[in-house]
Each structure stands twice: as C-alpha cells, then as structure tokens.
Design a protein around this motif. Sequence first.
Motif, mmCIF file in Angstrom:
data_model
loop_
_atom_site.group_PDB
_atom_site.id
_atom_site.type_symbol
_atom_site.label_atom_id
_atom_site.label_comp_id
_atom_site.label_asym_id
_atom_site.label_seq_id
_atom_site.Cartn_x
_atom_site.Cartn_y
_atom_site.Cartn_z
ATOM 1 N N ARG A 63 0.827 -1.202 0.000
ATOM 2 C CA ARG A 63 0.000 0.000 0.000
ATOM 3 C C ARG A 63 0.870 1.265 0.000
ATOM 4 N N GLU A 67 0.841 4.100 -2.968
ATOM 5 C CA GLU A 67 0.557 5.494 -2.619
ATOM 6 C C GLU A 67 1.658 6.425 -3.117
ATOM 7 N N TYR A 87 -8.725 2.526 -0.774
ATOM 8 C CA TYR A 87 -9.304 3.563 0.082
ATOM 9 C C TYR A 87 -10.797 3.303 0.264
ATOM 10 N N LEU A 90 -13.827 6.048 0.092
ATOM 11 C CA LEU A 90 -13.430 7.322 -0.524
ATOM 12 C C LEU A 90 -14.181 7.523 -1.844
ATOM 13 N N ALA A 95 -10.976 11.086 -4.793
ATOM 14 C CA ALA A 95 -9.680 10.464 -5.105
ATOM 15 C C ALA A 95 -9.022 11.172 -6.275
ATOM 16 N N ARG A 98 -7.660 14.488 -5.233
ATOM 17 C CA ARG A 98 -6.445 14.331 -4.443
ATOM 18 C C ARG A 98 -5.226 14.173 -5.342
#
Length: 201
Positions: A63, A67, A87, A90, A95, A98
């Motif tokens: 993970r 990321e 996520y 989310l 997303a 972001r």
Amino acid sequence: MRTYPPIRHSPVGTLHFGSIALLREPTASAYETLFLREAGGTRLISFDPNIRASLVREEAAYRGRVERLLQAADIIKISSADLDWLYPGLAHDAAASRWLKYRASVVVITHGKDGVSGWSRRGHAHAHAIPVKVVDTVGAGDSFMAGLLASLHENGLLTSATLEDPSTEALGHMLAYGQRVASAVCTKRGANSPWREELLG
C-alpha cells in the motif's frame, strides 16, 4: 498484407507501470526506483496499479508503494474495485481531486459495465460502456489503457509539455477511444487487442 511507414527512432517519451511487477522483490523495488527517478523529468509516467489483492503478501509495504507512485504519476488509470480496496469509502471524485493536486494531469477510473470517468484540472468527462457480446474479459483493462495512451498520442497530448491541462473535450475523446479498444478485446478469446483498421470499420 499490411504495410506501415518506417519507424523513426526517437527517445522514449512515456513509461507505463503497474500490475504484478510491483508485487514481488526484487522487481518491485527496481520498478519503483525507475518510476521515481523518471517522474518529474522529460518523460511522462503512466500508472495503472491493476491490483491483485489475493497475491499481496506484505500489505502495508505494498500500500505504501502504490501510494508513493500515485503521488508521482502524470497519468493515472485505476478501476473502481482497485480504488475501493485501496481507500474504502473514498468517493471517486475525491480520489481524483487528491491526485490532481500532486503530479497527475489525467485521472481515469473505470467502472466496468457502468463506463469510465476521467478528470483533469479543467473538467470531468464520462464515457458509457459499449454493449458487446462478451466472449472473454482478459486483457480488457490493459487494452483500455493502450487505447487511452494511443488517443493521447494521436492528439498530440502525450508529452510533458502538452498534457498539462487537457480539456473536457479531449478527456471525452480519449475515454471513448479506450472504451472502443477494450470492448473489441472482449469480443474475442484471449488478450488480443484490435488492429487500428478494425476500429475504423
């Protein structure tokens, strides 16, 4: 017999990463090193995690790697299932927002039979799934990605200078083309992407 113009050799302009290459060492670390070394340079970095959750052994490390790469990619394509695994809860537009605040200029989320959505800093577009008689779905996601990149290239957007802020119209075009390629793959047995002339027919 097909004939094609001669290939003109030029430096590699785009690198694409993803899938099981990021799962096992030493390959995973080597690819991450290459990815992060090239990110932010003259080459575009395209990333589709294409997660195989059942094959993940060290989940926290995996993970963390995904990321880091999501924050460094110029083009992100991810399935809604993969996004929900990474996520849970989310919202998809959250997303995308972001990642667009990091390096990404294009974020694409595929929804299977519900089509595909794409975002840039200038807007949002959606392309519906194309109804076909499904024979095999193997390779559909990778073929969609190939179609997306091909569309960007054909429209002069697959460079670090031109991808910065694609329009909503450009987003819609690349999503629709990717859908055409993926749908064509689903009508055949095996991961056999269509020739360009098949899509024109």
